[in-house]
Design an enzyme around this catalytic site. Structure first.
Site, PDB file in Angstrom:
ATOM      1  N   ASP A 164      10.782 105.288  23.553  1.00 16.41           N
ATOM      2  CA  ASP A 164       9.670 105.984  22.900  1.00 16.41           C
ATOM      3  C   ASP A 164      10.084 106.702  21.615  1.00 16.41           C
ATOM      4  OD1 ASP A 164       8.399 105.097  25.118  1.00 16.41           O
ATOM      5  OD2 ASP A 164       7.629 107.055  25.744  1.00 16.41           O
TER       6      ASP A 164
ATOM      7  N   ASP B 185       2.700  98.635  30.439  1.00 16.11           N
ATOM      8  CA  ASP B 185       3.943  99.406  30.504  1.00 16.11           C
ATOM      9  C   ASP B 185       4.849  98.897  31.633  1.00 16.11           C
ATOM     10  OD1 ASP B 185       5.584 101.466  29.594  1.00 16.11           O
ATOM     11  OD2 ASP B 185       3.939 102.902  29.485  1.00 16.11           O
TER      12      ASP B 185
HETATM   13  C1  GLA Z   1       5.861 104.921  28.255  1.00 14.65           C
HETATM   14  C2  GLA Z   1       5.533 104.181  26.988  1.00 14.65           C
HETATM   15  C3  GLA Z   1       4.777 105.110  26.046  1.00 14.65           C
HETATM   16  C4  GLA Z   1       3.512 105.640  26.715  1.00 14.65           C
HETATM   17  C5  GLA Z   1       3.886 106.328  28.019  1.00 14.65           C
HETATM   18  C6  GLA Z   1       2.655 106.703  28.826  1.00 14.65           C
HETATM   19  O1  GLA Z   1       6.796 105.942  28.042  1.00 14.65           O
HETATM   20  O2  GLA Z   1       6.687 103.693  26.374  1.00 14.65           O
HETATM   21  O3  GLA Z   1       4.441 104.429  24.844  1.00 14.65           O
HETATM   22  O4  GLA Z   1       2.634 104.576  26.962  1.00 14.65           O
HETATM   23  O5  GLA Z   1       4.688 105.493  28.837  1.00 14.65           O
HETATM   24  O6  GLA Z   1       2.985 107.347  30.016  1.00 14.65           O
END
Ligand code: GLA
Length: 378
Positions: A184, A127
């Site tokens: 997301d 990430d």
């Molecule tokens: C980010 C990523 C998500 C997930 C969250 C976890 O937002 O884009 O897919 O992994 O972190 O905290």
């Protein structure tokens, strides 16, 4: 690791977020085998954020699995996952902390890669939260990639910087096997529509070795869990899954596989859609029709074995009775003596041979997908 086809599996984030545990991972592994998901190709079981203690071990500097969630440690979980014939995935972050505020791998890349290798990890989602201002994103991915290449285990790097810094331009060069290109996803139609549309011109960067990842699927979530956001209808889940398949995206399921219902299970194991997604030639679809807003398009994708995939998709709010294209437009001239024998990807039904055009009325939020066999029509 250099994936030749879009990776397939399951990731904990969409449904479970912090509610992960040894037990829930083992039950998910069981479900993936018992429900035929592994057989269909879903091989990675990936634990996302929230798996560790809040701080590293002060003596060893290592990230430590949360002893309440994972009382047997991570190697035991990974061994169980492997014993089922699945592959095991872990999560970390390029910054000092993960997005949910657990330790990130910044300046600990080689130690963490070693730790993940000791767990028996086959996949690492990486990430992009809490990254230092003084170092550029591409270098952060090169660092973890080098650490993984040198950790003694073949681990697929799944980059997740949400499309920052024109990621498609450089991510393949870092060694990543897939890369998140968007923010997301949430479990509703507008979310997956906008994510898909934002990448229409970027799927050409997706190819064997490194695939454009437009996020874990919400298919089957039915508005339960962490990214629940009013949910989708069955028809919308079908459109979501068909888009991910048509565009060769990684297929990471995000619903609770322990209680996925039969309709959703048969959707995500649909052999025609998976055959399109996993086609060995991994070609980019081209648009034979594009509406101004990109919501009512027709795509064609050349597949191996003299087949093509055809998708009519209507992401707009009104039925469209006038979606059609000529075979001329995919390269079959009228003098070619060639046509397409169509199979409906949703029903498996033979829809006969077309020789000049194909027209389909498509309802709002719906799609039609066919596999066309290139045949003689004389
Ligand atoms: C980010 C990523 C998500 C997930 C969250 C976890 O937002 O884009 O897919 O992994 O972190 O905290």
């Amino acid at each position: 690791m250099y994936p030749k086809k879009p990776p397939m599996g399951f990731n904990t984030w969409n449904t479970f977020a912090q509610n992960i545990s040894d037990e829930m991972i083992r039950e998910t592994a069981d479900a993936m085998v018992e429900k035929g998901l592994l057989k269909a190709g879903y091989e990675y079981l990936v634990i996302d954020d929230c798996w560790s203690e809040r701080q590293r071990d002060p003596e060893t500097g290592r990230i430590v699995p949360d002893p309440v969630k994972f009382p047997n440690g991570m190697k035991a979980v990974s061994d169980y996952v492997h014993s089922k014939g699945l592959k095991f995935g872990m999560y970390s972050c390029a910054g000092t902390r993960t997005c949910a505020d657990f330790p990130g791998s910044y300046d600990h890349e080689f130690l963490d890669a070693k730790t993940f290798a000791e767990y028996g990890a086959d996949f690492l989602k990486y990430d992009f939260c809490y990254t230092p201002m003084t170092i550029e994103g591409p270098l952060l991915y090169r660092r973890i990639s080098m650490a993984l290449r040198n950790c003694g285990r073949d681990i697929l790097l799944s980059a997740c910087n949400w499309g920052r810094d024109s990621v498609h331009d450089w991510i393949r060069s870092t060694g990543a096997g897939m890369y998140r290109s968007t923010g997301d996803i949430f479990d509703n139609f507008v979310s997956f529509r906008d994510i898909f549309v934002s990448q229409i011109d970027n799927f050409k960067f997706s190819a064997p070795g490194c695939f454009n990842d437009i996020d874990m699927l919400t298919v089957g979530m039915r508005n339960r869990g962490n990214v629940a956001a009013s949910g989708c209808t069955d028809l919308e889940y079908r459109t979501e899954f068909a888009l991910w398949c048509m565009f060769g995206c990684p297929l990471m399921l995000g619903c609770d596989l322990r209680n996925i219902d039969d309709t959703m299970l048969s959707l995500v194991t649909n052999p025609y859609l998976l055959r399109i997604n996993q086609d060995e030639d991994a070609r980019t679809p081209f648009a034979v029709r594009r509406s101004e807003d990109n919501l009512q398009n027709i795509y064609v994708r050349l597949l191996s074995n003299n087949e093509v995939a055809i998708m009519f998709v209507n992401l707009g709010e009104k039925k469209n009775d006038h979606m059609w294209f000529m075979l001329e437009e995919i390269g079959f001239t009228s003098s070619s003596g060639k046509g397409l024998q169509l199979t409906n990807a949703f029903t498996g039904k033979d829809e006969g041979v077309i020789r000049d055009y194909l027209r389909q009325p498509i309802d709002a939020h719906d799609c039609a997908v066919f596999i066309g066999k290139e045949v003689d029509v004389k």
